[in-house]
Design a protein around this motif. Structure first.
Motif, PDB file in Angstrom:
ATOM      1  N   PHE A   1       0.709  -1.067  -0.101  1.00 32.79           N
ATOM      2  CA  PHE A   1       0.374   0.226  -0.204  1.00 32.79           C
ATOM      3  C   PHE A   1       0.970   1.716  -0.011  1.00 32.79           C
ATOM      4  O   PHE A   1       0.407   2.635  -0.540  1.00 32.79           O
ATOM      5  N   PHE A   2       1.976   1.370   0.890  1.00 30.16           N
ATOM      6  CA  PHE A   2       2.579   1.940   0.569  1.00 30.16           C
ATOM      7  C   PHE A   2       3.060   2.491  -0.345  1.00 30.16           C
ATOM      8  O   PHE A   2       3.517   3.831  -1.117  1.00 30.16           O
ATOM      9  N   ARG A   3       3.531   1.481  -0.886  1.00 32.45           N
ATOM     10  CA  ARG A   3       4.325   1.562  -2.467  1.00 32.45           C
ATOM     11  C   ARG A   3       2.900   2.673  -3.752  1.00 32.45           C
ATOM     12  O   ARG A   3       3.123   3.326  -4.538  1.00 32.45           O
ATOM     13  N   ALA A   4       1.998   1.434  -2.805  1.00 25.49           N
ATOM     14  CA  ALA A   4       1.029   2.554  -4.168  1.00 25.49           C
ATOM     15  C   ALA A   4       0.947   3.846  -3.817  1.00 25.49           C
ATOM     16  O   ALA A   4       0.401   4.607  -4.548  1.00 25.49           O
ATOM     17  N   HIS A   5       1.121   4.163  -2.442  1.00 25.72           N
ATOM     18  CA  HIS A   5       0.655   5.501  -2.474  1.00 25.72           C
ATOM     19  C   HIS A   5       1.762   6.421  -2.849  1.00 25.72           C
ATOM     20  O   HIS A   5       1.331   7.409  -3.227  1.00 25.72           O
ATOM     21  N   GLU A   6       3.108   6.112  -3.517  1.00 29.16           N
ATOM     22  CA  GLU A   6       3.841   6.810  -4.105  1.00 29.16           C
ATOM     23  C   GLU A   6       3.476   6.486  -5.426  1.00 29.16           C
ATOM     24  O   GLU A   6       3.762   7.900  -5.875  1.00 29.16           O
TER      25      GLU A   6
END
Length: 665
Positions: free
Chosen positions: A637-642
């Motif tokens: 999810f953090f990768r998607a956030h970026e």
């Protein structure tokens, strides 16, 4: 060979070449899919069963006439004695009596002979009636020289000699006539005999079985090439006199496939002469599936070949003489240049590029419609771009006019309009029993699928599905826009509602509907197309607890690729069901899912443009989901956030946002 899909601008390339070189070199332009070669006023093509004409011989008549016209900046005009002598031989007829009715001359042969003889006069005699009168005189003279039609049979060799004596000698100088006959003498159509024997055998083979007719047609093509080569002597070659230009559109058609196969075979097999042989330049177009736009690096195309254009040695096969290149899709700068000084609304050029998929024909129609609106100082919004009146037909929208151009067949267009929401073949089969209304029947799904295949519509698959059924993004966008407009004009947008309910039911085999513990992602896709956002959010919130971040992001991708319903569709009835995983009112995860679905869906509509505030909010919702996830899911999810915000700023839309290996259904 320039290849591409519908609306990529293949025909426009040939038109531009024809205009560019109109006064500089001889050229012949033919649409091989049209009954009149794209030249209004020409008679329809011959049928294969006509004894003294074929589609190929008709094409050679046309090419000869066009190449015989002298451009203003060219030297002496081209002459075609060899080809003319061959065409005269095969275009005649064999006079037979009643004792051999199977070979008797037929009225259509006599009429065809007159038409084709008149064609030989087009370059020198502009008056159509005078051409017909002269051809009729020739026919009468030939008939009288070989005997009346109702008399004794006349041999083919007598007919050929009469045609050469009466017609060919009037068309060419005695030197050119003798040179052509000398070439046919050495042609060896048959093992023995002079030019008249060779031409008689040519006529007989033309009337033989399909293999013999193909052989005769190859001799005629060889005559065309030999006539062109003969025009270029030492001085013409040394001075770089330009070669003639053959522009052949729609070479994928039955005639085009046959003619190009035979042309390249003759090109390859004809022996080289003592000096350099000059051949025409041939530029052809063919309908082939358009490859998707490359994500990184240029693909082989008319901009950039994957190998050398010119071979250092003679090709080993006939097919290698033809260089096939996909027509390069437009880039953003080229779309901007199409506005020619008109300043469209910000983002219009980029939106047109995405809608068209880089197809020049689609982009040109959209640019023209926008530019006209700007010049007239009329209001324009990007979300209404497809509803702008078409430049060529201001009474109708540009999307409707484009669809009719891309899918001329009315039945196929109606079917594909209703089938466009389907995610796979099975779903479309379920639709076909009710839609479109008044369908003529048969096997509609197979026929619609065959239409897409035969017209080389590409297919950009969606992650996690077999489809959609209409896999070309540009075509699907136009079809869905048409369906949304048509359905929106019905009371309560009833067709739209019924279509998506029927499609959705396929993915709910147990009939549980919204009560299902884990509805299929495709069920949620159609639910969102019906405006049932609360159901979608509850289901995705429940899935979030499974801690499969890649699978969850894949589901959001597929769900948010749903088309937006017509404004006239009534809002869904109140759904009082509580979210089964919400711990309390104002659950932050539920709110994040709700905002994420709404905003990704909003930015994934075909006419949506990136908006910074919405994209920033999407990043925040993904960060919230990361904060409420376990270690493994948190990384995803953090990768998607970026990364999702960066992709959205680059105009990427669902279902093609990153999923990191997830699968949707």
């Amino acid at each position: 060979m320039c290849t591409g899909g519908r609306g990529t601008g293949k025909s426009a390339v040939l038109t531009a070449l024809a205009e560019q070189y109109a006064q500089r070199l001889p050229q012949a332009h033919a649409d091989l899919a049209a009954s009149d070669f794209g030249q209004p006023g020409l008679a329809a093509l011959a049928e294969d069963e006509t004894a003294n004409a074929s589609r190929t011989s008709d094409l050679l008549f046309h090419l000869q006439y066009r190449l015989s016209r002298k451009p203003a900046e060219f030297g002496r005009k081209l002459s075609f004695p060899r080809l003319t002598q061959g065409l005269l031989a095969v275009s005649g007829w064999q006079v037979e009596g009643d004792d051999n009715p199977g070979q008797a001359v037929r009225p259509e042969e006599l009429a065809a002979a007159k038409r084709r003889l008149a064609e030989l006069l087009r370059a020198s005699q502009p008056d159509q009636q005078q051409r017909r009168d002269k051809a009729a005189v020739w026919v009468d003279q030939v008939v009288q020289s070989v005997g009346p039609l109702t008399g004794l049979p006349a041999a083919m060799d007598a007919m050929v000699q009469a045609m050469m004596r009466i017609v060919a000698t009037e068309l060419f100088s005695s030197r050119a006539h003798r040179g052509g006959l000398a070439w046919w003498t050495g042609r060896r159509v048959t093992q023995q005999g002079d030019a008249y024997d060779q031409l008689t055998e040519l006529a007989l083979k033309f009337r033989g079985d399909p293999e013999d007719r193909r052989l005769a047609e190859r001799h005629l093509i060889a005559a065309l090439l030999a006539d062109i080569a003969d025009h270029y002597g030492f001085l013409q070659t040394a001075n770089g006199v330009p070669r003639p230009l053959l522009l052949l559109d729609n070479a994928h058609s039955p005639l085009g496939t046959v003619f190009l196969d035979e042309l390249t075979r003759v090109w390859h097999e004809e022996p080289a002469g003592p000096r350099r042989t000059v051949r025409p330049v041939v530029v052809a177009t063919a309908l082939r599936e358009t490859p998707p736009l490359p994500e990184d690096g240029p693909a082989p195309s008319t901009r950039r070949a994957s190998g050398p254009f010119w071979l250092g040695s003679r090709p080993a096969t006939a097919a290698e003489w033809m260089l096939a290149l996909p027509l390069a899709p437009l880039d953003l700068d080229e779309v901007k240049d199409m506005f020619e000084g008109v300043h469209p609304p910000p983002g219009a050029a980029r939106l047109i590029l995405r809608l068209s998929g880089g197809r020049a024909g689609i982009a040109h129609a959209l640019v023209a419609a926008v530019a006209r609106r700007v010049r007239l100082n009329e209001a324009i919004t990007l979300d209404g771009l497809l509803d702008i009146p078409a430049t060529a037909d201001p009474g109708r929208s540009v999307s409707t006019v484009l669809l009719e151009r891309l899918i001329p067949d009315e039945v196929a267009r109606a079917r594909l309009t209703y089938y466009a929401p389907g995610l796979d073949d099975t779903a479309v089969h379920r639709l076909s029993s009710h839609y479109p209304p008044q369908d003529p029947g048969g096997v509609p799904v197979q026929e619609a699928s065959a239409h897409l295949r035969d017209n080389r519509w590409g297919r950009t698959p969606w992650p996690g599905t077999e489809g959609p059924f209409v896999g070309d993004p540009a075509l699907r966008t136009l079809l869905l826009h048409e369906l949304r407009g048509d359905a929106g004009r019905a009371p309560g947008a009833e067709p739209w509602r019924n279509i998506h309910l029927r499609l959705r039911s396929l993915y709910d085999p147990d009939g549980q509907g919204s009560a299902a513990r884990r509805p299929d992602t495709r069920y949620l896709h159609h639910s969102l197309a019906l405006g049932e956002r609360d159901l979608v959010v509850r289901s995705l919130h429940h899935r979030f607890t499974e801690r499969d971040a890649p699978g969850w992001l894949a589901a959001v991708n597929l769900v948010c690729a749903a088309p937006r319903p017509p404004d006239s569709l009534p809002a869904p009835s109140g759904d009082a069901a509580a979210c089964p995983v919400c711990t309390a009112g104002g659950d932050p995860v539920h709110q994040a899912v709700e905002l994420l679905v709404s905003q990704v869906w909003e930015l994934s509509q075909p006419l949506a443009t990136p908006r910074a505030a919405t994209i920033n909010s999407i990043g925040l919702q993904l960060l919230t989901l990361a904060q409420n996830s376990g270690p493994d899911a948190q990384k995803i999810f953090f990768r998607a956030h970026e990364e999702w915000p960066r992709e959205l700023h680059r105009w990427t839309q669902a279902p093609h946002l990153q999923t990191y290996g997830g699968s949707a259904p």
